[in-house]
Design a protein around this motif. Structure first.
Motif, PDB file in Angstrom:
ATOM      1  N   MET A   1       0.689  -1.170   0.003  1.00 30.00           N
ATOM      2  CA  MET A   1      -0.079   0.045   0.153  1.00 30.00           C
ATOM      3  C   MET A   1       0.909   1.134   0.089  1.00 30.00           C
ATOM      4  O   MET A   1       1.578   1.441   0.873  1.00 30.00           O
ATOM      5  N   ASN A   2       0.917   1.887  -1.095  1.00 27.57           N
ATOM      6  CA  ASN A   2       1.891   2.952  -1.260  1.00 27.57           C
ATOM      7  C   ASN A   2       0.930   4.448  -0.864  1.00 27.57           C
ATOM      8  O   ASN A   2       1.553   5.517  -0.662  1.00 27.57           O
ATOM      9  N   GLU A   3      -0.173   4.338  -0.716  1.00 26.44           N
ATOM     10  CA  GLU A   3      -1.283   5.661  -0.362  1.00 26.44           C
ATOM     11  C   GLU A   3      -0.831   6.101   0.983  1.00 26.44           C
ATOM     12  O   GLU A   3      -0.410   5.466   1.911  1.00 26.44           O
ATOM     13  N   LYS A   4      -0.938   7.505   1.111  1.00 23.25           N
ATOM     14  CA  LYS A   4      -0.927   8.035   2.633  1.00 23.25           C
ATOM     15  C   LYS A   4      -1.918   7.549   3.597  1.00 23.25           C
ATOM     16  O   LYS A   4      -2.970   7.235   3.055  1.00 23.25           O
ATOM     17  N   ILE A   5      -1.493   7.266   4.699  1.00 17.64           N
ATOM     18  CA  ILE A   5      -2.158   6.733   5.522  1.00 17.64           C
ATOM     19  C   ILE A   5      -2.240   7.769   6.929  1.00 17.64           C
ATOM     20  O   ILE A   5      -1.138   8.336   7.271  1.00 17.64           O
ATOM     21  N   VAL A   6      -3.329   8.263   7.281  1.00 15.04           N
ATOM     22  CA  VAL A   6      -3.527   8.984   8.522  1.00 15.04           C
ATOM     23  C   VAL A   6      -4.207   8.396   9.765  1.00 15.04           C
ATOM     24  O   VAL A   6      -4.892   7.385   9.345  1.00 15.04           O
ATOM     25  N   GLU A   7      -3.768   9.004  10.792  1.00 15.93           N
ATOM     26  CA  GLU A   7      -4.445   8.465  11.990  1.00 15.93           C
ATOM     27  C   GLU A   7      -5.535   9.650  12.383  1.00 15.93           C
ATOM     28  O   GLU A   7      -5.058  10.686  12.615  1.00 15.93           O
ATOM     29  N   TRP A   8      -6.723   9.406  12.722  1.00 14.43           N
ATOM     30  CA  TRP A   8      -7.527  10.369  13.339  1.00 14.43           C
ATOM     31  C   TRP A   8      -7.767  10.317  14.774  1.00 14.43           C
ATOM     32  O   TRP A   8      -8.061   9.019  15.139  1.00 14.43           O
ATOM     33  N   THR A   9      -7.729  11.335  15.362  1.00 15.85           N
ATOM     34  CA  THR A   9      -7.667  11.335  16.557  1.00 15.85           C
ATOM     35  C   THR A   9      -8.782  12.327  17.329  1.00 15.85           C
ATOM     36  O   THR A   9      -9.014  13.377  16.661  1.00 15.85           O
ATOM     37  N   LEU A  10      -9.189  12.136  18.608  1.00 14.28           N
ATOM     38  CA  LEU A  10     -10.129  13.137  19.212  1.00 14.28           C
ATOM     39  C   LEU A  10      -9.548  13.472  20.592  1.00 14.28           C
ATOM     40  O   LEU A  10      -8.954  12.390  21.173  1.00 14.28           O
ATOM     41  N   ASP A  11      -9.837  14.584  21.218  1.00 18.59           N
ATOM     42  CA  ASP A  11      -9.706  14.788  22.506  1.00 18.59           C
ATOM     43  C   ASP A  11     -10.881  15.938  23.005  1.00 18.59           C
ATOM     44  O   ASP A  11     -11.684  16.144  22.330  1.00 18.59           O
ATOM     45  N   ASP A  12     -10.737  16.157  24.339  1.00 21.02           N
ATOM     46  CA  ASP A  12     -11.745  16.748  24.967  1.00 21.02           C
ATOM     47  C   ASP A  12     -12.163  18.236  24.497  1.00 21.02           C
ATOM     48  O   ASP A  12     -12.967  18.702  24.617  1.00 21.02           O
ATOM     49  N   LEU A  13     -10.795  18.904  23.938  1.00 20.53           N
ATOM     50  CA  LEU A  13     -10.888  20.301  23.633  1.00 20.53           C
ATOM     51  C   LEU A  13     -11.189  20.348  22.185  1.00 20.53           C
ATOM     52  O   LEU A  13     -12.043  21.152  21.669  1.00 20.53           O
ATOM     53  N   SER A  14     -10.509  19.788  21.136  1.00 17.74           N
ATOM     54  CA  SER A  14     -11.008  19.800  19.763  1.00 17.74           C
ATOM     55  C   SER A  14     -11.463  18.613  19.101  1.00 17.74           C
ATOM     56  O   SER A  14     -11.969  18.965  18.214  1.00 17.74           O
ATOM     57  N   GLY A  15     -11.454  17.753  19.879  1.00 17.01           N
ATOM     58  CA  GLY A  15     -12.472  16.533  19.247  1.00 17.01           C
ATOM     59  C   GLY A  15     -13.940  16.948  19.233  1.00 17.01           C
ATOM     60  O   GLY A  15     -14.572  17.336  19.949  1.00 17.01           O
ATOM     61  N   GLU A  16     -14.803  16.554  18.053  1.00 15.91           N
ATOM     62  CA  GLU A  16     -16.184  16.612  17.936  1.00 15.91           C
ATOM     63  C   GLU A  16     -16.534  15.582  17.149  1.00 15.91           C
ATOM     64  O   GLU A  16     -16.224  15.131  16.121  1.00 15.91           O
ATOM     65  N   LEU A  17     -17.766  14.864  17.774  1.00 21.74           N
ATOM     66  CA  LEU A  17     -18.671  13.947  17.210  1.00 21.74           C
ATOM     67  C   LEU A  17     -19.937  14.474  16.914  1.00 21.74           C
ATOM     68  O   LEU A  17     -20.791  14.470  18.115  1.00 21.74           O
ATOM     69  N   ARG A  18     -20.294  14.831  15.987  1.00 27.55           N
ATOM     70  CA  ARG A  18     -21.647  15.629  15.826  1.00 27.55           C
ATOM     71  C   ARG A  18     -22.914  14.764  16.008  1.00 27.55           C
ATOM     72  O   ARG A  18     -23.931  15.026  16.738  1.00 27.55           O
ATOM     73  N   ARG A  19     -22.843  13.638  15.098  1.00 30.35           N
ATOM     74  CA  ARG A  19     -23.970  12.560  14.915  1.00 30.35           C
ATOM     75  C   ARG A  19     -23.657  11.428  14.258  1.00 30.35           C
ATOM     76  O   ARG A  19     -22.544  11.172  13.846  1.00 30.35           O
ATOM     77  N   ILE A  20     -24.791  10.285  14.332  1.00 26.42           N
ATOM     78  CA  ILE A  20     -24.643   9.110  14.081  1.00 26.42           C
ATOM     79  C   ILE A  20     -25.669   8.953  12.654  1.00 26.42           C
ATOM     80  O   ILE A  20     -26.836   9.274  12.897  1.00 26.42           O
ATOM     81  N   SER A  21     -25.158   8.916  11.684  1.00 25.76           N
ATOM     82  CA  SER A  21     -25.983   9.071  10.402  1.00 25.76           C
ATOM     83  C   SER A  21     -26.254   7.894  10.030  1.00 25.76           C
ATOM     84  O   SER A  21     -25.604   6.590  10.095  1.00 25.76           O
ATOM     85  N   LEU A  22     -27.464   7.475   9.400  1.00 23.28           N
ATOM     86  CA  LEU A  22     -27.970   6.184   8.622  1.00 23.28           C
ATOM     87  C   LEU A  22     -27.641   6.421   7.297  1.00 23.28           C
ATOM     88  O   LEU A  22     -27.988   7.234   6.503  1.00 23.28           O
ATOM     89  N   VAL A  23     -26.811   5.384   6.568  1.00 23.26           N
ATOM     90  CA  VAL A  23     -26.128   5.570   5.318  1.00 23.26           C
ATOM     91  C   VAL A  23     -26.469   4.158   4.722  1.00 23.26           C
ATOM     92  O   VAL A  23     -26.610   3.009   5.199  1.00 23.26           O
ATOM     93  N   SER A  24     -26.263   4.390   3.328  1.00 19.77           N
ATOM     94  CA  SER A  24     -26.516   3.047   2.520  1.00 19.77           C
ATOM     95  C   SER A  24     -25.181   2.127   2.391  1.00 19.77           C
ATOM     96  O   SER A  24     -25.146   0.818   2.142  1.00 19.77           O
ATOM     97  N   THR A  25     -24.055   2.914   2.460  1.00 18.32           N
ATOM     98  CA  THR A  25     -22.948   2.339   2.564  1.00 18.32           C
ATOM     99  C   THR A  25     -21.983   2.456   3.769  1.00 18.32           C
ATOM    100  O   THR A  25     -21.154   3.362   3.760  1.00 18.32           O
ATOM    101  N   PRO A  26     -21.995   1.896   4.763  1.00 17.42           N
ATOM    102  CA  PRO A  26     -21.300   2.207   6.121  1.00 17.42           C
ATOM    103  C   PRO A  26     -19.951   1.922   6.005  1.00 17.42           C
ATOM    104  O   PRO A  26     -19.387   0.899   5.329  1.00 17.42           O
ATOM    105  N   ALA A  27     -18.863   3.023   6.250  1.00 21.50           N
ATOM    106  CA  ALA A  27     -17.480   2.945   6.440  1.00 21.50           C
ATOM    107  C   ALA A  27     -16.870   1.581   6.773  1.00 21.50           C
ATOM    108  O   ALA A  27     -15.843   1.200   6.589  1.00 21.50           O
ATOM    109  N   VAL A  28     -17.563   1.216   7.911  1.00 22.52           N
ATOM    110  CA  VAL A  28     -17.084  -0.136   8.586  1.00 22.52           C
ATOM    111  C   VAL A  28     -17.303  -1.339   8.091  1.00 22.52           C
ATOM    112  O   VAL A  28     -16.999  -2.360   8.575  1.00 22.52           O
ATOM    113  N   GLU A  29     -18.024  -1.224   6.844  1.00 24.32           N
ATOM    114  CA  GLU A  29     -18.598  -2.490   6.274  1.00 24.32           C
ATOM    115  C   GLU A  29     -19.222  -3.374   7.134  1.00 24.32           C
ATOM    116  O   GLU A  29     -18.985  -4.781   7.147  1.00 24.32           O
ATOM    117  N   GLU A  30     -19.935  -3.180   7.930  1.00 23.34           N
ATOM    118  CA  GLU A  30     -20.833  -3.848   8.688  1.00 23.34           C
ATOM    119  C   GLU A  30     -22.230  -3.254   8.765  1.00 23.34           C
ATOM    120  O   GLU A  30     -22.455  -2.312   9.417  1.00 23.34           O
TER     121      GLU A  30
END
Length: 203
Positions: A1-30
């Motif tokens: 795999m040659n593509e760039k890989i990033v880690e997504w992180t959250l913390d109490d100050l800058s982290g934000e999780l707005r909502r859980i959406s209902l979708v046709s193609t879930p990212a977790v493939e579950e």
């Protein structure tokens, strides 16, 4: 795999999780499971409950994304970040009632009422509910659907198949070597699990 890989992180100050959406193609493939009379495994569950259960976030999975230039890259969440996401979600009391379809259309009459992190897939509640592929660190949620249109037009038709979180994370680029080292050094994984993770990482 040659593509760039990033880690997504959250913390109490800058982290934000707005909502859980209902979708046709879930990212977790579950896909989630519909708790109603039209699912063979759940005939004993009251169809009026209109409950969905599934994985909202799965750690250490490379999720494909494209940047502003259209270039492909992959992002992942660690187990610690998935736990933090669950905490931040419920820290804002309005989040549980804040849902949309395909990250676009706001809907009412839909809310999350149950949440847990998988600590042992062999003993987890998800097994009793019919899930056979739960992973350590998965964040499961159960959502109640009181909205007739959402239930009849989007869920019972099979168009909506899973959950997707809307999150505003901190982004840190990491190398494949760093990810491989983290997997090898993870004492919670068996040798087979390490091999499987390493194979997925290099695909």
């Amino acid at each position: 795999m040659n593509e760039k890989i990033v880690e997504w992180t959250l913390d109490d100050l800058s982290g934000e999780l707005r909502r859980i959406s209902l979708v046709s193609t879930p990212a977790v493939e579950e896909d989630f499971m519909l708790f109603s009379d039209n699912i063979e495994s759940f005939k004993t569950i009251d169809e009026d409950k209109r409950v969905l259960t599934g994985v909202a976030m799965r750690p250490n999975v490379n999720i494909p994304r494209r940047d502003e230039d259209g270039s492909l890259y992959y992002g992942f969440f660690s187990e610690e970040t998935v736990v933090k996401a669950a905490e931040l979600y419920f820290k804002n009391n309005s989040n549980a009632n804040n849902t949309n379809l395909e990250h676009k259309v706001e809907v009412g009459g839909v809310f999350v009422f149950e949440s847990w992190i998988v600590t042992d897939p062999k003993l987890d509640k998800s097994l009793a509910l019919g899930f056979t592929s739960a992973k350590k660190g998965d964040w499961f949620v159960s959502m109640k659907i009181e909205n007739d249109v959402v239930w009849n037009e989007f869920l019972k038709t099979g168009f909506i198949r899973g959950f997707s979180v809307e999150v505003n994370p901190t982004v840190t680029e990491v190398s494949v070597l760093e990810r491989m080292s983290a997997i090898v050094e993870d004492e919670t994984l068996s040798d087979d699990e390490k091999i499987n993770k390493l194979l997925k990482l290099t695909k």
